[in-house]
Design an enzyme around this catalytic site. Structure first.
Site, PDB file in Angstrom:
ATOM      1  N   CYS A   1      -2.272   9.216   2.112  1.00  0.00           N
ATOM      2  CA  CYS A   1      -1.905   8.594   0.829  1.00  0.00           C
ATOM      3  C   CYS A   1      -2.915   8.983  -0.230  1.00  0.00           C
ATOM      4  CB  CYS A   1      -1.843   7.083   0.983  1.00  0.00           C
ATOM      5  SG  CYS A   1      -3.317   6.400   1.728  1.00  0.00           S
TER       6      CYS A   1
ATOM      7  N   GLU B   1       0.880  -1.183   0.000  1.00  0.00           N
ATOM      8  CA  GLU B   1       0.000   0.000   0.000  1.00  0.00           C
ATOM      9  C   GLU B   1       0.907   1.220   0.000  1.00  0.00           C
ATOM     10  OE1 GLU B   1      -3.129  -0.036  -0.286  1.00  0.00           O
ATOM     11  OE2 GLU B   1      -3.732  -2.051   0.329  1.00  0.00           O
TER      12      GLU B   1
END
Ligand code: NAD
Length: 504
Positions: A294, A260
């Site tokens: 993110c 991720e």
């Protein structure tokens, strides 16, 4: 010390490893600082590689028992974890704000996310379904089942110091795995506090070693973990650079990863969009968490017909964002995590200007203690080098466009592929964006910004974002091993594909 730290079991000096009980670790001291004032909060004695060894052995022993507990019973223990997190939500949310710097509402939201995924995992514990298939052979039955995998390594980033661990941990726990968490060295206290909450539940249920913690540098205990063949899966959240290293090392030993990694997320605003709605989403996406998600919005492509109007509204909004103490309920934007993050932001702005970008709002660091900056809006061109990079700070690049397909090509023309959105009231534009010639990201939204995903969906992205999926949907499959079973309940031994292999 602040009261909530004591209630979460944080002391002046803390151990950096736990395998059911806190160890007397022997590593270097690590001081955790509050990004809002630059002052030390508490110290952690980090784990050495020997401490790691003790933790991994205990996690493996715990796995041998934990995997034998029926999944719904594991779910019951995870249910209690969700309750324990609810009880500690206020304190833990406060600590997230205090140590990481996001505003209190987001700190609390982060703990809520951990609660949500615990609830999801409880239901999942009765739904770890396998398929049955029709065998081509008579009197044969074929099905697949899912078994626990082993000890899972969880590497987490500083910006979600509780939630990202929980996405992995709650799912891994109901799947029958035990786990070792290596959190970011920027946020060790959030990890220790979360571990304390879990320890209480696990001890009470007689499974103390299911969730373990090792604090130390990526280059020491982190490297040790990713090279360890006893860890069949490493789920790692962080920068693309870190992901490349972990991906390579784990693949080399034929282990599995969930990666991720970084994003460079964009919003398209077309000529039919509700501009006020788009404005709010852009503001939350680009300025929320001080641009340290993110999924933060880093680029916007705005149709030329509405470009000037939206930019005007954005400049006004950027000027009125309240910046300050993240624990003050009036604050909308807290500090960056440390001095290095401020310097990286300053360098990115300078680079953008060098390449021909124009600063429309913000652009400076704030005076005084702490790592505060102004949210920054830059008029740019999609071909500029700096806009293709993820700068983990509140910088938003804005571009006009005339043609939707061209805008989508620019949107997709970066290395990362995490989150994306379009604001439109035109069905054809929305469907184009969601189609296979539209956004190439793992997350694509319509009339919702790029950040703030729900746990029910699979979360993750494509290209340099790493391809991993965590949280909801069928992400759980990555935490288990699939076994295909064929049972012959007849008296013959027919071979598949009609192959004959009989003795004369
Ligand atoms: P980082 O890459 O600096 O560190 C992340 C973690 O990796 C830390 O715990 C670090 O110690 C560890 N690490 C580094 N090298 C390692 C190694 N060789 N072996 C094992 N562990 C190692 O990232 P950061 O600054 O903490 O976080 C910001 C980055 O994380 C941004 O790029 C952001 O986009 C990304 N992120 C991605 C997601 C996602 O779900 N896609 C979520 C949050 C953050």
């Amino acid at each position: 010390m602040k009261d909530f730290l004591g209630r979460l079991g944080i002391r002046e000096m803390n151990s950096g490893a736990c395998n059911g009980a806190w160890l007397d670790t022997k590593g270097e001291d690590l001081v955790s600082f509050c990004p809002a004032d630059g002052q030390p909060i508490a110290t952690v004695r980090q784990a050495t590689e020997d401490d790691y060894e003790a933790v991994v052995r205990a996690a493996h022993e715990a796995f041998l028992e934990w995997r034998m507990l029926p999944a719904p019973k594991r779910g019951e223990i995870v249910r209690q974890m969700g309750l324990a997190l609810r009880e500690k939500k206020e304190d833990l949310g406060r600590l997230v704000s205090y140590e990481m710097g996001k505003i209190l509402s987001e700190g609390l939201g982060e703990v809520q996310e951990a609660i949500d995924i615990a609830d999801f995992a409880v239901g999942l514990s009765r739904q770890l379904y396998g398929l049955t298939m029709h065998s081509e052979r008579p009197l044969h039955r074929m099905y697949e089942q899912w078994h626990p995998l082993g000890v899972v390594g969880i590497v987490s980033a500083f910006n979600f110091p509780v939630a990202v661990w929980a996405w992995n941990a709650m799912i891994a726990a109901v799947c029958g795995d035990t786990m070792i968490w290596k959190p970011s060295s920027q946020t060790p206290l959030c990890a220790i506090a979360t571990q304390n909450v879990m320890n209480e539940v696990l001890d009470r249920n007689g499974f103390p070693g299911v969730m373990a913690l090792v604090l130390g540098r990526g280059s020491t205990v982190g490297e040790r973990m990713i090279q360890d063949r006893r860890i069949p899966l490493v789920s790692a959240t962080g920068s693309c650079r870190m992901g490349r290293r972990i991906g390579e090392v784990v693949a080399n030993r034929l282990g599995r990863t969930i990666l991720e990694l970084g994003g460079n997320n964009a919003i398209l605003v077309d000529e039919t969009a509700d501009l006020d709605m788009a404005l709010r989403a852009i503001l939350f996406g680009a300025v929320g968490t001080a641009g340290q998600r993110c999924t933060s919005t880093r680029r916007i492509f705005v149709h030329r017909k509405v470009h000037a109007e939206l930019v005007k509204k954005l400049v006004a909004a950027y000027g009125s964002v309240s910046i300050g103490d993240p624990l003050d309920p009036k604050t909308l934007m807290g500090p960056l995590v440390n001095e290095a993050a401020v310097e990286t932001m300053e360098q990115a702005i300078a680079e953008a200007v060098r390449e021909g970008g124009k600063v429309l709002a913000g652009g400076k660091r704030k005076k005084g203690p702490g790592f505060f900056v102004e949210p920054t809006l830059i008029e740019a061109r999609p071909d500029m080098k700096i806009v293709r990079e993820e700068t983990f700070a509140p910088i938003l690049y804005v571009f006009p466009y005339d043609d939707l397909d061209r805008a989508i090509a620019w949107h997709n023309g970066v290395d990362q592929g995490l989150s994306s959105a379009i604001f439109t009231r035109d069905l054809l534009h929305a469907e184009t964006f969601l189609s296979h010639r539209g956004s190439d990201c793992g997350i694509a939204n319509v009339n919702i910004g790029t950040s703030g995903a729900e746990i029910g969906g699979a979360f993750g992205g494509e290209k340099d974002t790493g391809g991993g999926r965590e949280a909801g949907s069928d992400s759980w499959k990555a935490y288990m091993r699939r076994q295909t079973c064929t049972i012959n309940w007849g008296k013959e031994l027919p071979l598949a594909q009609g192959v004959k292999f009989d003795l004369e």
